[in-house]
Design a protein around this motif. Structure first.
Motif, PDB file in Angstrom:
ATOM      1  N   GLU A 190     -16.286   5.199 -21.754  1.00 21.83           N
ATOM      2  CA  GLU A 190     -16.223   4.647 -20.378  1.00 21.83           C
ATOM      3  C   GLU A 190     -15.149   5.459 -19.586  1.00 21.83           C
ATOM      4  OE1 GLU A 190     -15.259   0.560 -20.910  1.00 21.83           O
ATOM      5  OE2 GLU A 190     -17.118   0.184 -21.799  1.00 21.83           O
ATOM      6  N   LYS A 191     -14.010   5.944 -20.401  1.00 18.78           N
ATOM      7  CA  LYS A 191     -13.093   6.797 -19.599  1.00 18.78           C
ATOM      8  C   LYS A 191     -13.558   8.297 -19.361  1.00 18.78           C
ATOM      9  CE  LYS A 191      -8.878   5.245 -21.981  1.00 18.78           C
ATOM     10  NZ  LYS A 191      -7.995   5.592 -23.441  1.00 18.78           N
TER      11      LYS A 191
ATOM     12  N   LYS B 165     -16.134  -2.206 -29.149  1.00 22.96           N
ATOM     13  CA  LYS B 165     -15.991  -4.004 -29.144  1.00 22.96           C
ATOM     14  C   LYS B 165     -17.682  -4.135 -29.151  1.00 22.96           C
ATOM     15  CE  LYS B 165     -12.106  -5.478 -26.797  1.00 22.96           C
ATOM     16  NZ  LYS B 165     -11.334  -6.143 -25.507  1.00 22.96           N
TER      17      LYS B 165
ATOM     18  N   GLU C 285     -12.821   6.158 -32.686  1.00 22.94           N
ATOM     19  CA  GLU C 285     -12.857   5.440 -31.632  1.00 22.94           C
ATOM     20  C   GLU C 285     -13.082   4.012 -31.535  1.00 22.94           C
ATOM     21  OE1 GLU C 285     -16.067   7.767 -29.870  1.00 22.94           O
ATOM     22  OE2 GLU C 285     -14.744   8.832 -28.674  1.00 22.94           O
ATOM     23  N   GLN C 286     -12.215   3.225 -31.056  1.00 26.22           N
ATOM     24  CA  GLN C 286     -12.357   1.803 -30.714  1.00 26.22           C
ATOM     25  C   GLN C 286     -13.957   1.364 -30.235  1.00 26.22           C
ATOM     26  OE1 GLN C 286     -10.054  -0.683 -32.069  1.00 26.22           O
ATOM     27  NE2 GLN C 286      -8.791   1.140 -32.695  1.00 26.22           N
TER      28      GLN C 286
ATOM     29  N   HIS D 157     -18.901  -1.886 -26.052  1.00 21.38           N
ATOM     30  CA  HIS D 157     -17.894  -1.425 -25.223  1.00 21.38           C
ATOM     31  C   HIS D 157     -17.347  -0.356 -25.890  1.00 21.38           C
ATOM     32  CE1 HIS D 157     -18.025  -4.759 -22.347  1.00 21.38           C
ATOM     33  NE2 HIS D 157     -18.053  -5.657 -23.390  1.00 21.38           N
TER      34      HIS D 157
ATOM     35  N   GLN E 180     -14.218  -6.424 -32.902  1.00 20.08           N
ATOM     36  CA  GLN E 180     -13.672  -5.233 -32.724  1.00 20.08           C
ATOM     37  C   GLN E 180     -13.722  -4.420 -34.025  1.00 20.08           C
ATOM     38  OE1 GLN E 180      -9.937  -6.949 -31.310  1.00 20.08           O
ATOM     39  NE2 GLN E 180     -10.446  -6.320 -29.068  1.00 20.08           N
TER      40      GLN E 180
ATOM     41  N   PRO F 288     -14.275   2.239 -25.132  1.00 26.25           N
ATOM     42  CA  PRO F 288     -13.410   2.600 -24.255  1.00 26.25           C
ATOM     43  C   PRO F 288     -13.352   4.155 -24.017  1.00 26.25           C
ATOM     44  CG  PRO F 288     -12.420   1.074 -25.490  1.00 26.25           C
ATOM     45  CD  PRO F 288     -13.682   1.424 -26.064  1.00 26.25           C
ATOM     46  N   GLU F 289     -13.268   5.025 -24.960  1.00 21.03           N
ATOM     47  CA  GLU F 289     -13.246   6.408 -24.674  1.00 21.03           C
ATOM     48  C   GLU F 289     -14.527   6.841 -23.778  1.00 21.03           C
ATOM     49  OE1 GLU F 289     -11.126   8.847 -25.517  1.00 21.03           O
ATOM     50  OE2 GLU F 289      -9.766   7.302 -25.951  1.00 21.03           O
TER      51      GLU F 289
END
Length: 140
Positions: A131-132, A110, A107-108, A126, A100, A128-129
Motif C-alpha cells: 500500500e505504501k 493482515k 513484510e507484514q 492488507h 497477522q 502495508p508495504e
C-alpha cells in the motif's frame, strides 16, 4: 515434634512418595509429547479457518498481484496470530477474525477472514508495504 503418633510421619512420607510416583506416571503415560495448546482460542480459530478456507476470484487476483501462492497463504495462516482486539468474534452469524503474519520477504500481512461453521472466506488482504508503494493491481 508436635506430639504426633510415631507412625504419622512414616505414613506422610509413604503418601508423598505414592503421590509423586502417580504424578510421574500420569505425565509419562498421558501428557508427554502431546500438544496441549489445541484448546486455546487462537489455535481453535486458526484450525477452523485452515480447514474450511475458501478463496474468491477477487482475492486470488490480489494474491497473484502480490506473488503469493495458495500454498504460501496456508503457510502464512499457520504462522500467523489472531488479533482479537481488531476482530469481531461476536458478530452474528459469522465472526470476522484479523490474522497477522509475515510473508517470506519479511513484510507484514493482515488477513480479514469471515469464519462460518462450514466455510471460511478470505475477505481482505492488507500488505502495508504494498500500500505504501502505491503499486497498481488490476484487481482493485
Amino acid at each position: 515434634m508436635l506430639n504426633q503418633p510415631p507412625g504419622f510421619l512414616r505414613r506422610l512420607r509413604l503418601y508423598g512418595l505414592g503421590f509423586l510416583l502417580g504424578c510421574v506416571l500420569v505425565y509419562f503415560l498421558l501428557l508427554r509429547g502431546k500438544d496441549r495448546t489445541g484448546w486455546l482460542p487462537e489455535r481453535r480459530v486458526k484450525t477452523q479457518i485452515d480447514s474450511t478456507l475458501s478463496i474468491s476470484p477477487d482475492i486470488k487476483c490480489v494474491l497473484e498481484c502480490n506473488r503469493i501462492s495458495e500454498g504460501d497463504l496456508r503457510v502464512i495462516l499457520k504462522g500467523s496470530s489472531v488479533n482479537f482486539s481488531e476482530s469481531s468474534p461476536q458478530k452474528a452469524p459469522c465472526p470476522i477474525y484479523v490474522l497477522q503474519g509475515k510473508l517470506k520477504t519479511g513484510e507484514q500481512i493482515k488477513l480479514d477472514v469471515e469464519s462460518c461453521d462450514t466455510l471460511s472466506r478470505l475477505l481482505k488482504i492488507h500488505i502495508p508495504e504494498f500500500e505504501k508503494q502505491s503499486r497498481v493491481c488490476p484487481c482493485n
